[in-house]
Write a protein that holds these residues in place. Structure first.
Motif, PDB file in Angstrom:
ATOM      1  N   PHE A  35     -22.389  26.123  23.409  1.00  0.00           N
ATOM      2  CA  PHE A  35     -23.353  27.114  23.781  1.00  0.00           C
ATOM      3  C   PHE A  35     -23.329  28.200  22.940  1.00  0.00           C
ATOM      4  N   ARG A  36     -24.231  29.137  23.086  1.00  0.00           N
ATOM      5  CA  ARG A  36     -24.225  30.345  22.142  1.00  0.00           C
ATOM      6  C   ARG A  36     -23.403  31.436  22.381  1.00  0.00           C
ATOM      7  N   ASP A  37     -22.704  31.900  21.313  1.00  0.00           N
ATOM      8  CA  ASP A  37     -21.698  33.021  21.332  1.00  0.00           C
ATOM      9  C   ASP A  37     -22.209  34.129  21.968  1.00  0.00           C
ATOM     10  N   LEU A  38     -21.427  34.925  22.791  1.00  0.00           N
ATOM     11  CA  LEU A  38     -21.938  36.255  23.489  1.00  0.00           C
ATOM     12  C   LEU A  38     -22.311  37.318  22.615  1.00  0.00           C
ATOM     13  N   ASN A  39     -21.397  37.156  21.525  1.00  0.00           N
ATOM     14  CA  ASN A  39     -21.356  38.275  20.323  1.00  0.00           C
ATOM     15  C   ASN A  39     -21.634  37.585  19.000  1.00  0.00           C
ATOM     16  N   PRO A  40     -22.858  37.247  18.564  1.00  0.00           N
ATOM     17  CA  PRO A  40     -23.305  36.322  17.494  1.00  0.00           C
ATOM     18  C   PRO A  40     -22.783  36.916  16.224  1.00  0.00           C
ATOM     19  N   GLN A  41     -22.233  36.472  15.220  1.00  0.00           N
ATOM     20  CA  GLN A  41     -21.987  36.783  13.917  1.00  0.00           C
ATOM     21  C   GLN A  41     -22.795  36.391  12.925  1.00  0.00           C
ATOM     22  N   ALA A  42     -23.734  35.663  13.271  1.00  0.00           N
ATOM     23  CA  ALA A  42     -24.808  35.084  12.343  1.00  0.00           C
ATOM     24  C   ALA A  42     -25.903  34.684  13.216  1.00  0.00           C
ATOM     25  N   PRO A  43     -27.180  34.369  12.565  1.00  0.00           N
ATOM     26  CA  PRO A  43     -28.395  34.035  13.350  1.00  0.00           C
ATOM     27  C   PRO A  43     -28.167  32.746  14.179  1.00  0.00           C
ATOM     28  N   LEU A  44     -27.205  31.841  13.615  1.00  0.00           N
ATOM     29  CA  LEU A  44     -26.849  30.871  14.440  1.00  0.00           C
ATOM     30  C   LEU A  44     -25.495  31.093  14.704  1.00  0.00           C
ATOM     31  N   HIS A  45     -25.131  31.023  15.891  1.00  0.00           N
ATOM     32  CA  HIS A  45     -23.486  31.406  16.463  1.00  0.00           C
ATOM     33  C   HIS A  45     -23.345  30.474  17.634  1.00  0.00           C
ATOM     34  N   VAL A  46     -22.676  29.136  17.488  1.00  0.00           N
ATOM     35  CA  VAL A  46     -22.598  28.271  18.660  1.00  0.00           C
ATOM     36  C   VAL A  46     -21.161  28.136  18.756  1.00  0.00           C
ATOM     37  N   LEU A  47     -20.617  27.800  19.989  1.00  0.00           N
ATOM     38  CA  LEU A  47     -19.337  27.544  19.968  1.00  0.00           C
ATOM     39  C   LEU A  47     -19.272  26.109  20.787  1.00  0.00           C
ATOM     40  N   VAL A  48     -18.429  25.199  20.022  1.00  0.00           N
ATOM     41  CA  VAL A  48     -18.196  23.722  20.416  1.00  0.00           C
ATOM     42  C   VAL A  48     -16.924  23.522  21.265  1.00  0.00           C
ATOM     43  N   ILE A  49     -16.883  23.353  22.292  1.00  0.00           N
ATOM     44  CA  ILE A  49     -15.802  23.188  22.805  1.00  0.00           C
ATOM     45  C   ILE A  49     -15.480  21.679  23.599  1.00  0.00           C
ATOM     46  N   PRO A  50     -14.309  21.242  23.815  1.00  0.00           N
ATOM     47  CA  PRO A  50     -13.784  20.082  24.548  1.00  0.00           C
ATOM     48  C   PRO A  50     -13.749  20.523  25.914  1.00  0.00           C
ATOM     49  N   LYS A  51     -13.988  19.537  27.019  1.00  0.00           N
ATOM     50  CA  LYS A  51     -13.927  19.969  28.401  1.00  0.00           C
ATOM     51  C   LYS A  51     -12.531  20.058  28.733  1.00  0.00           C
ATOM     52  N   LYS A  52     -11.892  19.155  28.186  1.00  0.00           N
ATOM     53  CA  LYS A  52     -10.511  19.481  28.161  1.00  0.00           C
ATOM     54  C   LYS A  52      -9.825  20.755  27.791  1.00  0.00           C
ATOM     55  N   HIS A  53      -8.957  21.271  28.665  1.00  0.00           N
ATOM     56  CA  HIS A  53      -8.362  22.547  28.330  1.00  0.00           C
ATOM     57  C   HIS A  53      -7.097  22.337  27.422  1.00  0.00           C
TER      58      HIS A  53
END
Ligand code: 5GP
Ligand code: ZN
Length: 121
Positions: A35-53
């Protein structure tokens, strides 16, 4: 997927996974989300996360190796889809306070669309 309630209640990214708080989701499958970062540091700033915590990279177990590789595959796909794979992009995973980690659920930052500087600040 079985999720531990106490963990979910305290983790903002677990809440995004459960669709309890909104996010601009760009990718989702059984094991991961981006999902897109709430506070983007570049034109594209996406966070990729595992569903496992998994709180930090230090908590990545051997059994998570495939899952972590999967995060990189997703990051590459996002870079390709956004037309920045050939130009270049940066993948970052911060660990613990001095790195600037602020959310303790591992996430791969996908940053691109501008010239990146080195060394990072
Ligand atoms: P860290 O500093 O832990 O490496 O990165 C955490 C990132 O998560 C930051 O870039 C921050 O902007 C982003 N972030 C924090 N809370 C939220 C949120 O509720 N939604 C989204 N989309 N991003 C968030
Ligand atoms: Zn979490």
């Amino acid at each position: 997927m079985k999720r531990e309630k106490a963990v979910m209640d305290n983790c903002i990214f677990c809440k995004i996974i459960e669709h309890k708080i909104p996010a601009q989701i760009v990718y989702e499958d059984e094991k991961a989300m981006a999902f897109r970062d709430l506070n983007p540091q570049a034109p594209l700033h996406v966070l990729v996360i595992p569903k496992k915590h998994i709180p930090t990279t230090l908590d990545i177990a051997k059994e998570d190796n495939e899952l972590v590789g999967h995060l990189f595959q997703i990051a590459n796909k996002i870079a390709e889809e956004n037309g920045i794979a050939g130009r270049g992009f940066r993948l970052v995973m911060n660990t613990n306070p001095e790195s600037g980690q602020s959310v303790y659920h591992i996430h791969l930052h996908v940053l691109g669309g501008r010239l990146m500087h080195w060394p990072p600040g």
